[in-house]
Structures are given as structure tokens and as C-alpha cells.
Write a protein that holds these residues in place. Structure first.
Motif, PDB file in Angstrom:
ATOM      1  N   ILE A 179       7.182  -5.416  12.084  1.00  0.00           N
ATOM      2  CA  ILE A 179       5.764  -5.339  11.692  1.00  0.00           C
ATOM      3  C   ILE A 179       5.670  -4.472  10.440  1.00  0.00           C
ATOM      4  O   ILE A 179       6.168  -3.342  10.423  1.00  0.00           O
ATOM      5  CB  ILE A 179       4.915  -4.710  12.819  1.00  0.00           C
ATOM      6  N   LYS A 180       5.024  -5.029   9.410  1.00  0.00           N
ATOM      7  CA  LYS A 180       4.837  -4.277   8.157  1.00  0.00           C
ATOM      8  C   LYS A 180       3.368  -3.976   7.974  1.00  0.00           C
ATOM      9  O   LYS A 180       2.520  -4.855   8.160  1.00  0.00           O
ATOM     10  CB  LYS A 180       5.348  -5.112   6.982  1.00  0.00           C
ATOM     11  N   LEU A 181       3.071  -2.754   7.564  1.00  0.00           N
ATOM     12  CA  LEU A 181       1.685  -2.384   7.240  1.00  0.00           C
ATOM     13  C   LEU A 181       1.570  -2.173   5.744  1.00  0.00           C
ATOM     14  O   LEU A 181       2.313  -1.382   5.153  1.00  0.00           O
ATOM     15  CB  LEU A 181       1.288  -1.092   7.977  1.00  0.00           C
ATOM     16  N   LYS A 182       0.633  -2.878   5.112  1.00  0.00           N
ATOM     17  CA  LYS A 182       0.309  -2.614   3.710  1.00  0.00           C
ATOM     18  C   LYS A 182      -0.536  -1.348   3.662  1.00  0.00           C
ATOM     19  O   LYS A 182      -1.647  -1.302   4.206  1.00  0.00           O
ATOM     20  CB  LYS A 182      -0.469  -3.804   3.145  1.00  0.00           C
ATOM     21  N   GLY A 183       0.017  -0.292   3.054  1.00  0.00           N
ATOM     22  CA  GLY A 183      -0.673   0.990   2.985  1.00  0.00           C
ATOM     23  C   GLY A 183      -1.242   1.235   1.591  1.00  0.00           C
ATOM     24  O   GLY A 183      -1.519   0.308   0.846  1.00  0.00           O
TER      25      GLY A 183
ATOM     26  N   ILE B  55       6.095   0.578   6.412  1.00  0.00           N
ATOM     27  CA  ILE B  55       4.818   0.759   5.692  1.00  0.00           C
ATOM     28  C   ILE B  55       5.099   0.688   4.201  1.00  0.00           C
ATOM     29  O   ILE B  55       6.144   1.164   3.738  1.00  0.00           O
ATOM     30  CB  ILE B  55       4.104   2.074   6.089  1.00  0.00           C
ATOM     31  N   ASP B  56       4.176   0.067   3.457  1.00  0.00           N
ATOM     32  CA  ASP B  56       4.347  -0.149   2.016  1.00  0.00           C
ATOM     33  C   ASP B  56       3.071   0.256   1.284  1.00  0.00           C
ATOM     34  O   ASP B  56       2.134  -0.536   1.172  1.00  0.00           O
ATOM     35  CB  ASP B  56       4.646  -1.630   1.760  1.00  0.00           C
ATOM     36  N   PRO B  57       3.007   1.508   0.770  1.00  0.00           N
ATOM     37  CA  PRO B  57       1.790   1.929   0.061  1.00  0.00           C
ATOM     38  C   PRO B  57       1.783   1.553  -1.417  1.00  0.00           C
ATOM     39  O   PRO B  57       0.900   2.010  -2.151  1.00  0.00           O
ATOM     40  CB  PRO B  57       1.812   3.450   0.251  1.00  0.00           C
ATOM     41  N   ASN B  58       2.736   0.721  -1.870  1.00  0.00           N
ATOM     42  CA  ASN B  58       2.790   0.315  -3.283  1.00  0.00           C
ATOM     43  C   ASN B  58       2.651   1.500  -4.227  1.00  0.00           C
ATOM     44  O   ASN B  58       1.801   1.509  -5.137  1.00  0.00           O
ATOM     45  CB  ASN B  58       1.728  -0.741  -3.599  1.00  0.00           C
ATOM     46  N   ALA B  59       3.468   2.538  -3.952  1.00  0.00           N
ATOM     47  CA  ALA B  59       3.564   3.684  -4.863  1.00  0.00           C
ATOM     48  C   ALA B  59       2.274   4.496  -4.951  1.00  0.00           C
ATOM     49  O   ALA B  59       1.949   5.045  -6.006  1.00  0.00           O
ATOM     50  CB  ALA B  59       4.029   3.229  -6.248  1.00  0.00           C
TER      51      ALA B  59
ATOM     52  N   GLU C 272       8.731   1.498   2.287  1.00  0.00           N
ATOM     53  CA  GLU C 272       8.733   0.625   1.102  1.00  0.00           C
ATOM     54  C   GLU C 272       7.906   1.230  -0.024  1.00  0.00           C
ATOM     55  O   GLU C 272       6.725   1.549   0.187  1.00  0.00           O
ATOM     56  CB  GLU C 272       8.176  -0.740   1.533  1.00  0.00           C
ATOM     57  N   ASP C 273       8.503   1.354  -1.201  1.00  0.00           N
ATOM     58  CA  ASP C 273       7.808   1.812  -2.411  1.00  0.00           C
ATOM     59  C   ASP C 273       6.795   2.923  -2.139  1.00  0.00           C
ATOM     60  O   ASP C 273       5.611   2.791  -2.480  1.00  0.00           O
ATOM     61  CB  ASP C 273       7.108   0.622  -3.098  1.00  0.00           C
ATOM     62  N   PRO C 274       7.246   4.063  -1.603  1.00  0.00           N
ATOM     63  CA  PRO C 274       6.285   5.146  -1.377  1.00  0.00           C
ATOM     64  C   PRO C 274       5.735   5.707  -2.690  1.00  0.00           C
ATOM     65  O   PRO C 274       4.572   6.103  -2.760  1.00  0.00           O
ATOM     66  CB  PRO C 274       7.104   6.204  -0.626  1.00  0.00           C
TER      67      PRO C 274
ATOM     68  N   THR D 157      12.256  -1.557  -1.956  1.00  0.00           N
ATOM     69  CA  THR D 157      11.408  -1.740  -3.144  1.00  0.00           C
ATOM     70  C   THR D 157      11.231  -3.190  -3.573  1.00  0.00           C
ATOM     71  O   THR D 157      12.159  -3.981  -3.479  1.00  0.00           O
ATOM     72  CB  THR D 157      11.968  -0.972  -4.367  1.00  0.00           C
ATOM     73  N   ASN D 158      10.012  -3.499  -4.003  1.00  0.00           N
ATOM     74  CA  ASN D 158       9.789  -4.687  -4.826  1.00  0.00           C
ATOM     75  C   ASN D 158       9.049  -4.258  -6.093  1.00  0.00           C
ATOM     76  O   ASN D 158       8.441  -5.079  -6.777  1.00  0.00           O
ATOM     77  CB  ASN D 158       8.990  -5.768  -4.090  1.00  0.00           C
ATOM     78  N   MET D 159       9.126  -2.948  -6.411  1.00  0.00           N
ATOM     79  CA  MET D 159       8.410  -2.438  -7.584  1.00  0.00           C
ATOM     80  C   MET D 159       9.330  -1.773  -8.605  1.00  0.00           C
ATOM     81  O   MET D 159       9.067  -1.879  -9.807  1.00  0.00           O
ATOM     82  CB  MET D 159       7.318  -1.455  -7.147  1.00  0.00           C
TER      83      MET D 159
ATOM     84  N   VAL E 187      16.631  -3.801  -1.253  1.00  0.00           N
ATOM     85  CA  VAL E 187      15.891  -4.503  -2.309  1.00  0.00           C
ATOM     86  C   VAL E 187      15.134  -5.652  -1.657  1.00  0.00           C
ATOM     87  O   VAL E 187      15.684  -6.386  -0.832  1.00  0.00           O
ATOM     88  CB  VAL E 187      16.834  -5.031  -3.413  1.00  0.00           C
ATOM     89  N   LEU E 188      13.860  -5.793  -2.008  1.00  0.00           N
ATOM     90  CA  LEU E 188      13.064  -6.913  -1.516  1.00  0.00           C
ATOM     91  C   LEU E 188      13.145  -8.016  -2.556  1.00  0.00           C
ATOM     92  O   LEU E 188      12.520  -7.936  -3.621  1.00  0.00           O
ATOM     93  CB  LEU E 188      11.618  -6.472  -1.300  1.00  0.00           C
ATOM     94  N   SER E 189      13.937  -9.025  -2.249  1.00  0.00           N
ATOM     95  CA  SER E 189      14.111 -10.131  -3.189  1.00  0.00           C
ATOM     96  C   SER E 189      12.831 -10.968  -3.201  1.00  0.00           C
ATOM     97  O   SER E 189      12.022 -10.894  -2.286  1.00  0.00           O
ATOM     98  CB  SER E 189      15.278 -11.000  -2.745  1.00  0.00           C
TER      99      SER E 189
ATOM    100  N   MET F 250      12.966  -9.585   1.943  1.00  0.00           N
ATOM    101  CA  MET F 250      12.256 -10.490   1.032  1.00  0.00           C
ATOM    102  C   MET F 250      10.779 -10.125   0.907  1.00  0.00           C
ATOM    103  O   MET F 250      10.107  -9.942   1.918  1.00  0.00           O
ATOM    104  CB  MET F 250      12.395 -11.934   1.516  1.00  0.00           C
ATOM    105  N   HIS F 251      10.318 -10.045  -0.332  1.00  0.00           N
ATOM    106  CA  HIS F 251       8.932  -9.723  -0.668  1.00  0.00           C
ATOM    107  C   HIS F 251       8.081 -10.990  -0.632  1.00  0.00           C
ATOM    108  O   HIS F 251       8.593 -12.098  -0.816  1.00  0.00           O
ATOM    109  CB  HIS F 251       8.925  -9.128  -2.076  1.00  0.00           C
ATOM    110  N   SER F 252       6.778 -10.815  -0.413  1.00  0.00           N
ATOM    111  CA  SER F 252       5.904 -11.989  -0.505  1.00  0.00           C
ATOM    112  C   SER F 252       4.583 -11.626  -1.160  1.00  0.00           C
ATOM    113  O   SER F 252       4.170 -10.461  -1.181  1.00  0.00           O
ATOM    114  CB  SER F 252       5.698 -12.560   0.905  1.00  0.00           C
TER     115      SER F 252
HETATM  116 MG    MG Z   1       6.060  -4.104  -1.372  1.00  0.00          MG
END
Ligand code: MG
Ligand code: GKR
Length: 418
Positions: A186-190, A216-220, A242-244, A264-266, A286-288, A315-317
Motif C-alpha cells: 500500500i502506497k500513500l501519496k503524501g 509513503i511518497d511526499p514528492n520531496a 519515496e522521495d522524502p 525515487t522517481n524524482m 529506483v522507480l522505473s 515502477m512509478h505511475s
Molecule cells: Mg513518487
């Protein structure tokens, strides 16, 4: 087998008001659908971004393709390079790292490579996974992708997911997704609420779903100090973080202190980023994403590179339709070193351009289609409807920031805000 025509159709599909560091998803997500029409009645399908800036570049390449041999992929790459020169496509939503000439070429090439492989598969009567070296797995595991969200778009009725801004609502959203699709991870977009609230959300998920790997992925959205604090508080709870924080240097500072791997995907988004990031030990995963990593075969090359350095691959989406999911499934199946369940936005859409039934989720995984090529079939009526939606919605690029400002009056993207 000669390419006779390359037909690009921009499409739009309804998307809920999902929140992220840059703002909120608009009522429609944009994609482009490519039909590569070849000799002998063979047609290959591709799907990618639908922003005008991407379409402009892709159309230039499409015009150069008639007469090209669909099996000549190095030649296709040369055509893309020659046609685009030093053009830069800026995916302005800002969630997949910086822009560059090499990333633009890789993104545009990918759309055509996928369609060429689909056409090759139809011609040879073999699934794309076979053309990529064969299956390392028969099904591909995906993760649930949770978002904080508003309950309704502006001037619209509430959607059936409702508002999700509290730990309880988050657990409800996860429950629905896990029950419907069988996801384990389970991934949470943060990067939406202050970090302490998002930590509470992750803890609630851990309590409600014991044994399910969490991310959790707060996109930096966090500075390194905050990221280290979050990593300490969620130690033993997350499979990866992911990408804190922005940039290779920031990620390296966090990685040194965090017990879980950083993904990371960033900060690793093209081959030129690999050496500095791996040397700095900034990332463990790495998130391809074949859409910007140069297609399916370059995604496999990325995987081998990661394996050589002991780095994991996931893998990133982004919001996508069924042609993209099929491509993700085939490349994931044919990539032995894929170490985590892949991301997908699939549960958030309600329509598609492909005929139903080819891609089903069971136990959180999608079986690799056995049929030739990607194994999915375009539904011409659905494509026409999605194109009408594109025209009617009037959007020409993804712009989560401006849409958020219409909700809140003023808003600045949350990058490194906390
Ligand atoms: Mg991401
Ligand atoms: O759909 O809002 C979104 C995501 O935030 C997406 O755009 C990101 O690129 O899912 C992506 C990610 O992992 O960063």
C-alpha cells in the motif's frame, strides 16, 4: 514490415480530485493514444502523455515514420533524435524530476517503441514479453495507491470515494481498494498534510493492514531534517520511503540516517543521474517508468544497471489507461530484477480506450496477457468518446497548481515546505 501511418489521438478521462504536493488533480487527465498502422493490416498501439507540449513533439516524429521498418528500433531512435534535435518537453506538473533533452527524446521514443513492439508481436504472433526476452514471472504485482483527496471537484457532485483527509477516511479508502483488487503493498501519496498527520495516517494503515508492506511518497515536500525525523518515527513500518526530500544531496543525507531504503522517481530520472546518485548512496530503489526511461528495452537496461549496484527496482505511475498498463505488465514480466510491487493509478479511473477483460487484477496482480503484442484491443467507440472528452474539457496540459488555487485562493507547491 513497413509503417504506413502513425495516428496520434489525444484523449481525456475523468479523474477524481486527488491531492499531492503540487495541488490537486483536475477533473480530466490527458493521454495520447498512438496507432501505428503497418503493412498487412497490422496495427501497433502506444499510450503516453497528453500534454500539448508532448503532442507537438510526438506529431513531428509521427510525420517521419511512413516507410520505416517497424522492426528497426535503432533507426526509430535516430529518427526521433534527428527530428527533435535539442527540443525539451517540460512535464510541467513537476512530479517526475527535471527536464532535459535526453529525457524528452527518451519520452517521445518510448511512445513509438511500445507501439512498434506491439506491431512486431502481432506480426510474429507472440506477446511483447516474449520479444523482450521472455517471462521472468507470469503475473505482475501492483500496490494500492492511496491519495488524500477532496470529496468533489469544483461545481460538481461528490464522487463515490468521498473526502479523504483523516486517518479513518484513509483506512476506508485503502479497505475499498484492497477488497476490490487484492493489493498487498500500500502506497500513500503524501506531501499534502503536515508530516505528523501523514505519519498518523501511515500508522493507522499499519494497524488496519498488518503484514501489508507500506510506503509513503511526499514528492520531496520535506527538508532533510524532517525526512530523517519521519524515517525514525516510521522505522519498522515502511518497506521504503519515496522521495522524502529534493535532490541527490538531500536524499543522500536522509539515506545515511534512515533504516529503510529510499526510493525515487524524482532524482534519478535518466541514465545520466544514475552514477551521481549511486555514488552518493542516495537511493536504494529506483522507480522505473517506461514512459520517460526510453521505452521497454531501456527499462530492462535500467534494471540490470540497478542490479549491478545492489539497488532495488520498482515502477512509478501517473494517471494512465489500459495500453500503458499492458506495456507496464509486459516489461515487468520480462524484467527479472524487479524487487517490489509496481505503482498504478488504475483504480482511480472509470473509463478506458481498450476493450474490457484483457487486464484483470487478482490478488493485487495482473496476469501477463497471452495474446499477441500487448494483448489489448482498442475499442474505437471508447477512443472516439475519450477524444470528444479531450476536446470538450479544453485542457491542454496538466496543471494541479492552478486548479488548487481555484479551491484555496492562494497556494504554493509544497516542495521542501516542511
Ligand atoms: Mg513518487
Ligand atoms: O498522480 O498526483 C499524482 C502523482 O503524484 C504522480 O503525478 C507522481 O508522478 O505518482 C507519482 C509519484 O510517484 O511521484
Amino acid at each position: 514490415m513497413k509503417i504506413l501511418d502513425a495516428v496520434l489521438t489525444p484523449v481525456a478521462f475523468a479523474d477524481p480530485p486527488l491531492l499531492n504536493v503540487m495541488g490537486v488533480h483536475e477533473p480530466f487527465a490527458l493521454r495520447s493514444v498512438l496507432r501505428l498502422v503497418c503493412a498487412d493490416g497490422v496495427v501497433g498501439l502506444g499510450e503516453s502523455y497528453g500534454d500539448q507540449a508532448f503532442l507537438d513533439q510526438a506529431r513531428k516524429v509521427a510525420a517521419e515514420l511512413p516507410g520505416h521498418d517497424v522492426f528497426d528500433l535503432p533507426g526509430l531512435r535516430r529518427i526521433v533524435g534527428r527530428t527533435l534535435g535539442d527540443a525539451v518537453f517540460a512535464d510541467e506538473h513537476g512530479l517526475t524530476g527535471g527536464f532535459s533533452v535526453s529525457k524528452t527524446l527518451a519520452s517521445v521514443y518510448s511512445l513509438f517503441e511500445v507501439a512498434a513492439l506491439d506491431a512486431q508481436g502481432h506480426y510474429l504472433n507472440r506477446p511483447v514479453a516474449d520479444l523482450l526476452g521472455g517471462r521472468a514471472r507470469d503475473e505482475v504485482e501492483f500496490s494500492a495507491y492511496l491519495f488524500y483527496k477532496y470529496g468533489a471537484h469544483l461545481d460538481a457532485e461528490p464522487d463515490d470515494w468521498g473526502e479523504v483527509l483523516t486517518p479513518d477516511a484513509l483506512v476506508g479508502e485503502a479497505r475499498r481498494m484492497v477488497d476490490a483488487y487484492g493489493f498487498r503493498s500500500i502506497k500513500l501519496k503524501g506531501g499534502v498534510l503536515p508530516p505528523e498527520h501523514e505519519i498518523e495516517g501511515v500508522r493507522a494503515l499499519a494497524d488496519a493492514f498488518p503484514g501489508h508492506p507500506l510506503r509513503i511518497d511526499p514528492n520531496a515536500a520535506w527538508v532533510p531534517k524532517t525526512s530523517i525525523g519521519v524515517a525514525e518515527q516510521l522505522d519498522g513500518v515502511l518497506e521504503y520511503l519515496e522521495d522524502p526530500t529534493p535532490g541527490i544531496d538531500g536524499m543522500a543525507q536522509v539515506a545515511e540516517r534512515a533504516n529503510m531504503p529510499l526510493a525515487t522517481n524524482m532524482c534519478v530520472v535518466r541514465f545520466a543521474d544514475v552514477e551521481p546518485a549511486f555514488r552518493a548512496r542516495a537511493v536504494g530503489v529506483v522507480l522505473s517508468d517506461h514512459h520517460f526511461w526510453g521505452g521497454l528495452r531501456d527499462t530492462q537496461a535500467l534494471s540490470v544497471t540497478c542490479q549491478a549496484f545492489g539497488v532495488g527496482l520498482s515502477m512509478h505511475s501517473n494517471s494512465h489507461l489500459g495500453i500503458s498498463l499492458a506495456a507496464m505488465v509486459h516489461v515487468a514480466a520480462a524484467t527479472p530484477h524487479l524487487t517490489y510491487a509496481c505503482d498504478t493509478h488504475w483504480p482511480w479511473k472509470t473509463t478506458d480506450v481498450i476493450a474490457p477483460g484483457a487486464l484483470e487484477f487478482r490478488g493485487g496482480a495482473v496476469a501477463v496477457p497471452d495474446r499477441p503484442g500487448l494483448g489489448v484491443e482498442l475499442d474505437p467507440d471508447a477512443l472516439a468518446r475519450a477524444h470528444e472528452d479531450y476536446v470538450r474539457c479544453g485542457l491542454t496540459k496538466r496543471d494541479d497548481v492552478s486548479y488548487m488555487r481555484r479551491f484555496t485562493g492562494s497556494f504554493e507547491p509544497n516542495t521542501a515546505r516542511w
